[in-house]
Design a protein around this motif. Structure first.
Motif, PDB file in Angstrom:
ATOM      1  N   ARG A   1       0.840  -1.201   0.000  1.00  0.00           N
ATOM      2  CA  ARG A   1       0.000   0.000   0.000  1.00  0.00           C
ATOM      3  C   ARG A   1       0.878   1.254   0.000  1.00  0.00           C
ATOM      4  N   LEU A   2       1.981   1.210   0.728  1.00  0.00           N
ATOM      5  CA  LEU A   2       2.919   2.329   0.717  1.00  0.00           C
ATOM      6  C   LEU A   2       3.439   2.564  -0.693  1.00  0.00           C
ATOM      7  N   GLU A   3       3.804   1.492  -1.383  1.00  0.00           N
ATOM      8  CA  GLU A   3       4.303   1.638  -2.750  1.00  0.00           C
ATOM      9  C   GLU A   3       3.236   2.235  -3.665  1.00  0.00           C
ATOM     10  N   ALA A   4       1.998   1.821  -3.482  1.00  0.00           N
ATOM     11  CA  ALA A   4       0.912   2.372  -4.285  1.00  0.00           C
ATOM     12  C   ALA A   4       0.773   3.873  -4.051  1.00  0.00           C
ATOM     13  N   HIS A   5       0.852   4.303  -2.783  1.00  0.00           N
ATOM     14  CA  HIS A   5       0.770   5.735  -2.471  1.00  0.00           C
ATOM     15  C   HIS A   5       1.912   6.496  -3.142  1.00  0.00           C
ATOM     16  N   LEU A   6       3.097   5.940  -3.089  1.00  0.00           N
ATOM     17  CA  LEU A   6       4.262   6.596  -3.675  1.00  0.00           C
ATOM     18  C   LEU A   6       4.089   6.770  -5.181  1.00  0.00           C
ATOM     19  N   ASN A   7       3.634   5.718  -5.837  1.00  0.00           N
ATOM     20  CA  ASN A   7       3.450   5.787  -7.282  1.00  0.00           C
ATOM     21  C   ASN A   7       2.319   6.728  -7.670  1.00  0.00           C
ATOM     22  N   GLN A   8       1.233   6.698  -6.901  1.00  0.00           N
ATOM     23  CA  GLN A   8       0.121   7.607  -7.180  1.00  0.00           C
ATOM     24  C   GLN A   8       0.570   9.066  -7.057  1.00  0.00           C
ATOM     25  N   SER A   9       1.437   9.339  -6.095  1.00  0.00           N
ATOM     26  CA  SER A   9       1.935  10.702  -5.912  1.00  0.00           C
ATOM     27  C   SER A   9       2.723  11.154  -7.132  1.00  0.00           C
ATOM     28  N   LEU A  10       3.564  10.274  -7.658  1.00  0.00           N
ATOM     29  CA  LEU A  10       4.370  10.631  -8.822  1.00  0.00           C
ATOM     30  C   LEU A  10       3.509  10.805 -10.066  1.00  0.00           C
ATOM     31  N   VAL A  11       2.535   9.926 -10.246  1.00  0.00           N
ATOM     32  CA  VAL A  11       1.630  10.040 -11.390  1.00  0.00           C
ATOM     33  C   VAL A  11       0.846  11.348 -11.316  1.00  0.00           C
ATOM     34  N   LEU A  12       0.375  11.679 -10.134  1.00  0.00           N
ATOM     35  CA  LEU A  12      -0.382  12.914  -9.955  1.00  0.00           C
ATOM     36  C   LEU A  12       0.486  14.123 -10.279  1.00  0.00           C
ATOM     37  N   ALA A  13       1.719  14.109  -9.792  1.00  0.00           N
ATOM     38  CA  ALA A  13       2.633  15.215 -10.079  1.00  0.00           C
ATOM     39  C   ALA A  13       2.878  15.349 -11.573  1.00  0.00           C
ATOM     40  N   ALA A  14       3.016  14.223 -12.260  1.00  0.00           N
ATOM     41  CA  ALA A  14       3.302  14.230 -13.691  1.00  0.00           C
ATOM     42  C   ALA A  14       2.160  14.826 -14.501  1.00  0.00           C
ATOM     43  N   ASN A  15       0.969  14.842 -13.963  1.00  0.00           N
ATOM     44  CA  ASN A  15      -0.192  15.371 -14.680  1.00  0.00           C
ATOM     45  C   ASN A  15      -0.548  16.793 -14.258  1.00  0.00           C
ATOM     46  N   MET A  16       0.361  17.443 -13.548  1.00  0.00           N
ATOM     47  CA  MET A  16       0.166  18.839 -13.182  1.00  0.00           C
ATOM     48  C   MET A  16       0.847  19.753 -14.188  1.00  0.00           C
ATOM     49  N   ALA A  17       0.410  21.010 -14.218  1.00  0.00           N
ATOM     50  CA  ALA A  17       1.087  22.003 -15.043  1.00  0.00           C
ATOM     51  C   ALA A  17       2.500  22.226 -14.511  1.00  0.00           C
ATOM     52  N   GLU A  18       3.355  22.773 -15.342  1.00  0.00           N
ATOM     53  CA  GLU A  18       4.791  22.849 -15.027  1.00  0.00           C
ATOM     54  C   GLU A  18       5.119  23.446 -13.653  1.00  0.00           C
ATOM     55  N   PRO A  19       4.650  24.647 -13.316  1.00  0.00           N
ATOM     56  CA  PRO A  19       5.029  25.175 -11.995  1.00  0.00           C
ATOM     57  C   PRO A  19       4.522  24.299 -10.854  1.00  0.00           C
ATOM     58  N   ALA A  20       3.287  23.823 -10.987  1.00  0.00           N
ATOM     59  CA  ALA A  20       2.704  22.983  -9.940  1.00  0.00           C
ATOM     60  C   ALA A  20       3.431  21.653  -9.842  1.00  0.00           C
ATOM     61  N   MET A  21       3.852  21.099 -10.980  1.00  0.00           N
ATOM     62  CA  MET A  21       4.573  19.831 -10.964  1.00  0.00           C
ATOM     63  C   MET A  21       5.883  19.966 -10.191  1.00  0.00           C
TER      64      MET A  21
END
Length: 202
Positions: A88-108
């Motif tokens: 579950r920890l690994e899932a949280h970590l990956n979800q965080s990175l995926v979410l960051a990757a789908n943000m606009a440049e400054p927000a990412m």
């Protein structure tokens, strides 16, 4: 229409004596305690109802910290850490990175900085135990080190980071740790698109 996971959580909460009281009581439960499953289910519901990217990232980071604290607690108690906690920890970590990757440049970049800062502290927390006989603890240590490396890579090369994690999200690989082969744009053969309505393309 009520999502299946929400229905399950509500039904479970009612079975243990009232939705509000049960959910509240579960918040401090540990993986070796009876209400832990309800705690995890309530987290899923809370994340599902989180409306924007920044709030979702903040909650995911909070859940990562919870899992790290649970792992430390169990290890200090001399108990074997369940594989479920590490997964579950690994899932949280990956979800965080995926979410960051789908943000606009400054927000990412801001998101990656937050991930980097928190992960660096968590790496130090787990590192104090060194190499152990607990398989999950050792895997978590390695995965946190990888998370730190990936966040740093994203800050240095945002375009490659964005491509990698958008592609992984679309192809259902968000729960897996990136490999050198998967980090190459040629590996997919096609450009990545937006993952979901809540994580729109930039």
């Amino acid at each position: 229409m009520m999502k299946p996971v929400i229905a399950i959580v509500l039904a479970l909460a009612l079975l243990v004596g009232g939705a509000g009281a049960a959910a509240y009581a579960a918040q401090d439960s540990q993986p070796n305690q009876a209400l832990y499953a309800l705690k995890l289910a309530s987290e899923d519901v809370q994340l599902a109802f989180t409306g924007d990217q920044q709030a979702s990232l903040a909650f995911l980071q909070e859940m990562v910290q919870r899992r790290v604290q649970e792992i430390v607690y169990l290890y200090n108690q001399g108990e074997t850490i369940p594989a479920q906690v590490g997964e579950r920890l690994e899932a949280h970590l990956n979800q965080s990175l995926v979410l960051a990757a789908n943000m606009a440049e400054p927000a990412m970049n801001q998101a990656l900085q937050q991930i980097q800062t928190q992960t660096a502290a968590q790496v130090q927390t787990i590192a104090q135990f060194g190499q152990t006989s607990d398989t999950t603890m050792n895997k978590v240590r390695v995965r946190l080190q990888e998370q730190l490396r990936l966040s740093e890579m994203g800050l240095e090369n945002g375009q490659q980071f964005r491509y990698e994690y958008r592609y992984r999200y679309e192809t259902g690989l968000a729960s897996a740790t990136p490999t050198p082969e998967s980090q190459s744009p040629a590996a997919s053969g096609t450009p990545a698109r937006a993952a979901s309505a809540r994580s729109p393309p930039c």
